[in-house]
Design an enzyme around this catalytic site. Structure first.
Site, mmCIF file in Angstrom:
data_model
loop_
_atom_site.group_PDB
_atom_site.id
_atom_site.type_symbol
_atom_site.label_atom_id
_atom_site.label_comp_id
_atom_site.label_asym_id
_atom_site.label_seq_id
_atom_site.Cartn_x
_atom_site.Cartn_y
_atom_site.Cartn_z
ATOM 1 N N TYR A 142 0.850 -1.024 0.165
ATOM 2 C CA TYR A 142 0.039 0.189 -0.102
ATOM 3 C C TYR A 142 0.832 1.899 0.305
ATOM 4 O O TYR A 142 0.029 2.141 -0.805
ATOM 5 C CB TYR A 142 -0.931 0.132 1.403
ATOM 6 N N LYS A 189 4.512 -15.346 4.214
ATOM 7 C CA LYS A 189 4.532 -15.785 3.179
ATOM 8 C C LYS A 189 5.824 -16.457 2.952
ATOM 9 O O LYS A 189 6.701 -15.761 1.617
ATOM 10 C CB LYS A 189 3.660 -15.286 1.442
ATOM 11 N N ASP A 221 -2.407 -18.573 3.239
ATOM 12 C CA ASP A 221 -3.430 -19.116 2.668
ATOM 13 C C ASP A 221 -3.640 -20.281 3.633
ATOM 14 O O ASP A 221 -4.819 -19.983 3.599
ATOM 15 C CB ASP A 221 -2.484 -19.783 1.949
ATOM 16 N N ASP A 245 -5.647 -7.083 6.017
ATOM 17 C CA ASP A 245 -6.185 -7.011 5.199
ATOM 18 C C ASP A 245 -7.873 -7.921 4.912
ATOM 19 O O ASP A 245 -8.316 -7.716 5.112
ATOM 20 C CB ASP A 245 -6.469 -5.417 3.964
ATOM 21 N N ASP A 249 -11.082 -9.480 6.986
ATOM 22 C CA ASP A 249 -12.391 -9.034 6.350
ATOM 23 C C ASP A 249 -12.774 -10.940 6.746
ATOM 24 O O ASP A 249 -14.270 -10.551 6.549
ATOM 25 C CB ASP A 249 -12.282 -8.881 4.868
#
Length: 356
Positions: A142, A189, A221, A245, A249
């Site tokens: 971001y 990751k 994942d 993020d 959610d």
């Protein structure tokens, strides 16, 4: 206690739910004898329309001068399918985080027993779930360099972290784990990304200062799968901006609805408290938005920024009592909820106020 609170409603349903959150804070002040003063400011699409800037300088000055910010939401559908737009509402949000040094986003995922049936996950997997996410907020893709090249046919975004950025969010997460179940999951990751390898190295280094905390590493994942498979496995979670993020959610389904999730964005100065549900323009102006996330964000503000734990708990208890009484907004109602118990934004707010 005397405190100055800046109300920044932003866009869409942010205007509606923040108004209810403010009423709850005013009720708390009256009940507990505090003196809170308020001001308002623009951000996002509303600010672009008024000034051409998604974060006007006046807003930033007010934020820095406040003891805390009660925030709404940012976003507008007119920008969703216009990749050429140079000025966008979300730019104001990112700039606010950077200017205020809001590097730690805390998202508690706490399930009220009355909403077990509202989630899409089986109740027997959910009961007792209580997760605290620490999402790093001022680094990652971001804030990394991004560009269109090859005459606009190729684009790239840079995922970038420094050791310092990882260490400071990791310490906050370890500190929180010490006050809870002494379990911390770090999500990355590292099997693919170099930035994640640095992330893991730094978290392991910080862990040496917290020998009592049980540290676990998960690839993002696998963590996403485990959130649905066994949400009670989680206690405190720390992760980067992008992964946080997405995962938070996803975790909203544990709480039954995004309309139930509060958040705190903190650093070393003014904290910002906001629901995570976004501007939701499909229901804006209909009076049906769930205000509980904004109300619970106000509770976080009282606790974290002002140290008013009893006042914060009074709000949470009022929310719990309202849900126990059977009242719901549309997003958390189910087939067994009587129609007259499904309330709009303001009516739900009144139920909370009556129980404080």
């Amino acid at each position: 206690m005397k405190k100055h609170i800046l109300i920044v409603p932003g866009d869409g349903i942010g205007q509606e739910v923040t108004a209810v959150g403010k009423k709850v804070v005013e009720k708390i002040a009256a009940k507990f004898g505090h003196e809170f003063t308020y001001d308002e400011a623009l951000i996002g699409h509303a600010a672009i329309e008024a000034t051409g800037d998604p974060l006007p300088e006046e807003t930033l000055v007010k934020m820095k001068a406040s003891d805390a910010v009660l925030f709404g939401a940012v976003g507008h559908p007119k920008y969703d399918n216009d990749p050429s737009a140079k000025v966008r509402p979300e730019q104001g949000l990112l700039k606010m985080r950077k200017e205020l040094g809001l590097y730690a986003n805390l998202r508690p995922i706490k399930l009220f027993d009355e909403l077990l049936e509202a989630s899409s996950i089986k109740p027997e997997l959910l009961k007792g779930a209580d997760i605290l996410f620490f999402r790093e907020l001022t680094g990652d893709v971001y804030f990394g360099k991004r560009e269109r090249i090859d005459e606009g046919n190729t684009a790239y975004d840079t995922m970038i972290y420094s050791k310092y950025e990882v260490e400071r969010i990791a310490r906050k997460a370890f500190d929180a784990a010490m006050t809870r179940g002494k379990k911390l999951m770090s999500v990355d990751k590292a099997n693919v990304l170099e930035s994640s390898r640095l992330w893991r190295e730094v978290v392991l280094e910080v862990a040496k200062d917290y020998p009592e905390v049980q540290l676990e590493h998960q690839f993002v994942d696998a963590a996403a799968m485990l959130l649905i498979k066994d949400p009670r496995k989680f206690d405190v979670v720390v992760t980067g901006n992008l992964f946080g993020d997405i995962l938070t959610d996803e975790a909203s389904q544990i709480a039954g609805s995004m309309g139930m999730l509060a958040s705190a964005s903190v650093g070393d100065s003014t904290g910002v408290y906001e629901p995570i549900h976004g501007s939701a323009h499909d229901i804006t102006g209909k009076g049906v938005a769930n205000p509980l996330a904004s109300i619970l964000s106000a509770a976080l503000m009282l606790d974290i920024s002002f140290g008013l734990k009893a006042e914060s708990e009074a709000i949470i208890a009022a929310v719990d009592a309202t849900l126990k009484a059977g009242y719901r907004t549309g997003d958390i109602a189910d087939a067994n909820t009587p129609k007259d118990m499904i309330l709009g934004t303001d009516a739900m707010g009144e139920q909370i106020l009556s129980r404080i």
